[in-house]
Write a protein that holds these residues in place. Structure first.
Motif, PDB file in Angstrom:
ATOM      1  N   TYR A 106      48.039 -12.565  49.432  1.00  0.00           N
ATOM      2  CA  TYR A 106      47.852 -11.283  50.113  1.00  0.00           C
ATOM      3  C   TYR A 106      47.321 -11.497  51.525  1.00  0.00           C
ATOM      4  O   TYR A 106      47.704 -10.783  52.451  1.00  0.00           O
ATOM      5  N   LEU A 107      46.456 -12.465  51.686  1.00  0.00           N
ATOM      6  CA  LEU A 107      45.915 -12.770  53.004  1.00  0.00           C
ATOM      7  C   LEU A 107      47.019 -13.251  53.943  1.00  0.00           C
ATOM      8  O   LEU A 107      47.148 -12.772  55.069  1.00  0.00           O
ATOM      9  N   LEU A 108      47.831 -14.179  53.461  1.00  0.00           N
ATOM     10  CA  LEU A 108      48.900 -14.728  54.298  1.00  0.00           C
ATOM     11  C   LEU A 108      49.985 -13.711  54.619  1.00  0.00           C
ATOM     12  O   LEU A 108      50.593 -13.768  55.692  1.00  0.00           O
ATOM     13  N   SER A 109      50.239 -12.786  53.692  1.00  0.00           N
ATOM     14  CA  SER A 109      51.288 -11.783  53.926  1.00  0.00           C
ATOM     15  C   SER A 109      50.771 -10.554  54.664  1.00  0.00           C
ATOM     16  O   SER A 109      51.543  -9.659  54.991  1.00  0.00           O
ATOM     17  N   GLY A 110      49.455 -10.505  54.916  1.00  0.00           N
ATOM     18  CA  GLY A 110      48.882  -9.368  55.633  1.00  0.00           C
ATOM     19  C   GLY A 110      48.668  -8.141  54.770  1.00  0.00           C
ATOM     20  O   GLY A 110      48.404  -7.063  55.284  1.00  0.00           O
ATOM     21  N   GLU A 111      48.762  -8.280  53.450  1.00  0.00           N
ATOM     22  CA  GLU A 111      48.554  -7.161  52.535  1.00  0.00           C
ATOM     23  C   GLU A 111      47.071  -7.096  52.143  1.00  0.00           C
ATOM     24  O   GLU A 111      46.706  -7.282  50.992  1.00  0.00           O
ATOM     25  N   TYR A 112      46.243  -6.797  53.131  1.00  0.00           N
ATOM     26  CA  TYR A 112      44.796  -6.877  52.964  1.00  0.00           C
ATOM     27  C   TYR A 112      44.239  -5.874  51.963  1.00  0.00           C
ATOM     28  O   TYR A 112      43.176  -6.105  51.388  1.00  0.00           O
ATOM     29  N   THR A 113      44.942  -4.786  51.732  1.00  0.00           N
ATOM     30  CA  THR A 113      44.452  -3.780  50.785  1.00  0.00           C
ATOM     31  C   THR A 113      44.290  -4.358  49.383  1.00  0.00           C
ATOM     32  O   THR A 113      43.461  -3.890  48.602  1.00  0.00           O
ATOM     33  N   TYR A 114      45.079  -5.399  49.066  1.00  0.00           N
ATOM     34  CA  TYR A 114      44.977  -6.031  47.745  1.00  0.00           C
ATOM     35  C   TYR A 114      43.796  -7.001  47.651  1.00  0.00           C
ATOM     36  O   TYR A 114      43.551  -7.566  46.593  1.00  0.00           O
ATOM     37  N   LEU A 115      43.081  -7.178  48.739  1.00  0.00           N
ATOM     38  CA  LEU A 115      41.873  -8.007  48.744  1.00  0.00           C
ATOM     39  C   LEU A 115      40.606  -7.167  48.549  1.00  0.00           C
ATOM     40  O   LEU A 115      39.502  -7.691  48.580  1.00  0.00           O
ATOM     41  N   SER A 116      40.782  -5.863  48.346  1.00  0.00           N
ATOM     42  CA  SER A 116      39.629  -4.965  48.243  1.00  0.00           C
ATOM     43  C   SER A 116      38.723  -5.292  47.063  1.00  0.00           C
ATOM     44  O   SER A 116      37.547  -4.917  47.065  1.00  0.00           O
ATOM     45  N   SER A 117      39.246  -6.003  46.071  1.00  0.00           N
ATOM     46  CA  SER A 117      38.398  -6.376  44.936  1.00  0.00           C
ATOM     47  C   SER A 117      37.217  -7.223  45.385  1.00  0.00           C
ATOM     48  O   SER A 117      36.161  -7.212  44.749  1.00  0.00           O
ATOM     49  N   LEU A 118      37.370  -7.946  46.485  1.00  0.00           N
ATOM     50  CA  LEU A 118      36.281  -8.788  46.989  1.00  0.00           C
ATOM     51  C   LEU A 118      35.058  -7.964  47.386  1.00  0.00           C
ATOM     52  O   LEU A 118      33.941  -8.471  47.375  1.00  0.00           O
ATOM     53  N   GLY A 119      35.271  -6.713  47.731  1.00  0.00           N
ATOM     54  CA  GLY A 119      34.163  -5.841  48.132  1.00  0.00           C
ATOM     55  C   GLY A 119      33.820  -4.775  47.120  1.00  0.00           C
ATOM     56  O   GLY A 119      33.049  -3.856  47.417  1.00  0.00           O
ATOM     57  N   TRP A 120      34.405  -4.871  45.917  1.00  0.00           N
ATOM     58  CA  TRP A 120      34.139  -3.862  44.902  1.00  0.00           C
ATOM     59  C   TRP A 120      32.673  -3.943  44.477  1.00  0.00           C
ATOM     60  O   TRP A 120      32.141  -5.045  44.379  1.00  0.00           O
ATOM     61  N   PRO A 121      31.929  -2.894  44.326  1.00  0.00           N
ATOM     62  CA  PRO A 121      32.294  -1.486  44.237  1.00  0.00           C
ATOM     63  C   PRO A 121      32.211  -0.720  45.557  1.00  0.00           C
ATOM     64  O   PRO A 121      32.440   0.478  45.580  1.00  0.00           O
ATOM     65  N   LEU A 122      31.890  -1.410  46.658  1.00  0.00           N
ATOM     66  CA  LEU A 122      31.836  -0.722  47.944  1.00  0.00           C
ATOM     67  C   LEU A 122      33.232  -0.361  48.444  1.00  0.00           C
ATOM     68  O   LEU A 122      33.395   0.587  49.223  1.00  0.00           O
ATOM     69  N   LEU A 123      34.222  -1.107  48.014  1.00  0.00           N
ATOM     70  CA  LEU A 123      35.621  -0.820  48.330  1.00  0.00           C
ATOM     71  C   LEU A 123      36.338  -0.418  47.046  1.00  0.00           C
ATOM     72  O   LEU A 123      35.931  -0.841  45.960  1.00  0.00           O
ATOM     73  N   PRO A 124      37.401   0.356  47.155  1.00  0.00           N
ATOM     74  CA  PRO A 124      38.131   0.734  45.934  1.00  0.00           C
ATOM     75  C   PRO A 124      38.835  -0.486  45.341  1.00  0.00           C
ATOM     76  O   PRO A 124      39.074  -1.476  46.040  1.00  0.00           O
ATOM     77  N   PRO A 125      39.170  -0.423  44.061  1.00  0.00           N
ATOM     78  CA  PRO A 125      39.912  -1.545  43.468  1.00  0.00           C
ATOM     79  C   PRO A 125      41.289  -1.652  44.111  1.00  0.00           C
ATOM     80  O   PRO A 125      41.778  -0.684  44.698  1.00  0.00           O
ATOM     81  N   PRO A 126      41.921  -2.811  44.017  1.00  0.00           N
ATOM     82  CA  PRO A 126      43.262  -2.964  44.585  1.00  0.00           C
ATOM     83  C   PRO A 126      44.232  -1.956  43.976  1.00  0.00           C
ATOM     84  O   PRO A 126      44.118  -1.603  42.799  1.00  0.00           O
ATOM     85  N   PRO A 127      45.193  -1.499  44.745  1.00  0.00           N
ATOM     86  CA  PRO A 127      46.121  -0.460  44.269  1.00  0.00           C
ATOM     87  C   PRO A 127      47.258  -1.019  43.412  1.00  0.00           C
ATOM     88  O   PRO A 127      48.428  -0.903  43.759  1.00  0.00           O
ATOM     89  N   PHE A 128      46.907  -1.604  42.280  1.00  0.00           N
ATOM     90  CA  PHE A 128      47.928  -2.156  41.386  1.00  0.00           C
ATOM     91  C   PHE A 128      48.572  -1.087  40.516  1.00  0.00           C
ATOM     92  O   PHE A 128      49.539  -1.353  39.828  1.00  0.00           O
ATOM     93  N   GLY A 129      48.003   0.124  40.500  1.00  0.00           N
ATOM     94  CA  GLY A 129      48.526   1.166  39.620  1.00  0.00           C
ATOM     95  C   GLY A 129      48.055   0.937  38.199  1.00  0.00           C
ATOM     96  O   GLY A 129      47.058   0.256  37.961  1.00  0.00           O
ATOM     97  N   ASP A 130      48.795   1.476  37.231  1.00  0.00           N
ATOM     98  CA  ASP A 130      48.448   1.302  35.823  1.00  0.00           C
ATOM     99  C   ASP A 130      48.725  -0.137  35.427  1.00  0.00           C
ATOM    100  O   ASP A 130      49.871  -0.570  35.382  1.00  0.00           O
ATOM    101  N   GLU A 131      47.663  -0.883  35.143  1.00  0.00           N
ATOM    102  CA  GLU A 131      47.815  -2.300  34.828  1.00  0.00           C
ATOM    103  C   GLU A 131      48.151  -2.544  33.365  1.00  0.00           C
ATOM    104  O   GLU A 131      48.465  -3.667  32.980  1.00  0.00           O
ATOM    105  N   GLY A 132      48.092  -1.502  32.531  1.00  0.00           N
ATOM    106  CA  GLY A 132      48.470  -1.634  31.138  1.00  0.00           C
ATOM    107  C   GLY A 132      47.503  -2.472  30.328  1.00  0.00           C
ATOM    108  O   GLY A 132      46.297  -2.457  30.551  1.00  0.00           O
ATOM    109  N   THR A 133      48.052  -3.239  29.395  1.00  0.00           N
ATOM    110  CA  THR A 133      47.267  -4.090  28.508  1.00  0.00           C
ATOM    111  C   THR A 133      47.732  -5.532  28.689  1.00  0.00           C
ATOM    112  O   THR A 133      48.624  -5.811  29.483  1.00  0.00           O
TER     113      THR A 133
END
Length: 174
Positions: A106-133
């Motif tokens: 995600y860092l190399l592709s510039g999709e920084y929103t998927y790195l938001s887990s690094l700042g959780w709970p101050l940042l929202p979780p990554p937008p993976f949608g319904d991750e299922g089981t």
């Protein structure tokens, strides 16, 4: 990254570190702590999110830098008090390598929103949608260049592990 990719990446980093730091050794306990550290974020987050629905994402609590610092400080303190600070470092490198392994694409592709887990709970979780089981993810397993790279890394790990004296092998000799 899949579990064996995380393990291979973390083990190779710790093995390299052990080779350059005097008095540190790659023994059974080191290998077990690398194994635990490299898997720890997924062992916490995936069940709590996918099975028990307590966390918002399979990459949230234990994939956060806040958890990394807190958990590694506790593990490091424990092993420093027992005269083996190298074991705390082995766990920390394993844990940190997991976060790097999950985020570098995600860092190399510039999709920084998927790195938001690094700042959780101050940042929202990554937008993976319904991750299922856990079962939801089985059909997603595909032979890709990324999988090939992880399998190659695993083969390199095996050669390096043998070169390190196969620490922990006695656990399988029973």
């Amino acid at each position: 990254m899949l579990p064996w990719g995380h393990l291979a990446f973390g083990y190779l980093l710790v093995s390299a570190l052990v080779r350059v730091v005097p008095d540190w050794e790659m023994d059974r306990t080191t290998v077990l702590l690398v194994l635990l550290g490299t898997q720890f974020p997924d062992l916490v987050d995936k069940p709590l999110a996918w099975t028990f629905h307590v966390l918002p994402s399979g990459r949230s609590l234990a994939h956060s830098l806040f958890a990394l610092v807190a958990v590694c400080a506790l593990v490091g303190y424990y092993y420093r008090r027992r005269g083996r600070p190298d074991l705390g470092v082995a766990f920390t490198v394993g844990y940190g390598s997991h976060l790097i392994g999950d985020g570098y694409g995600y860092l190399l592709s510039g999709e920084y929103t998927y790195l938001s887990s690094l700042g959780w709970p101050l940042l929202p979780p990554p937008p993976f949608g319904d991750e299922g089981t856990f079962l939801t993810h089985i059909p997603e397993f595909a032979f890709t260049p990324g999988l090939l790279a992880q399998v190659t890394l695993l083969a390199i790990l095996y050669v390096v592990w043998i070169e390190d004296g196969a620490p922990g092998r006695e656990l399988f000799d029973r």
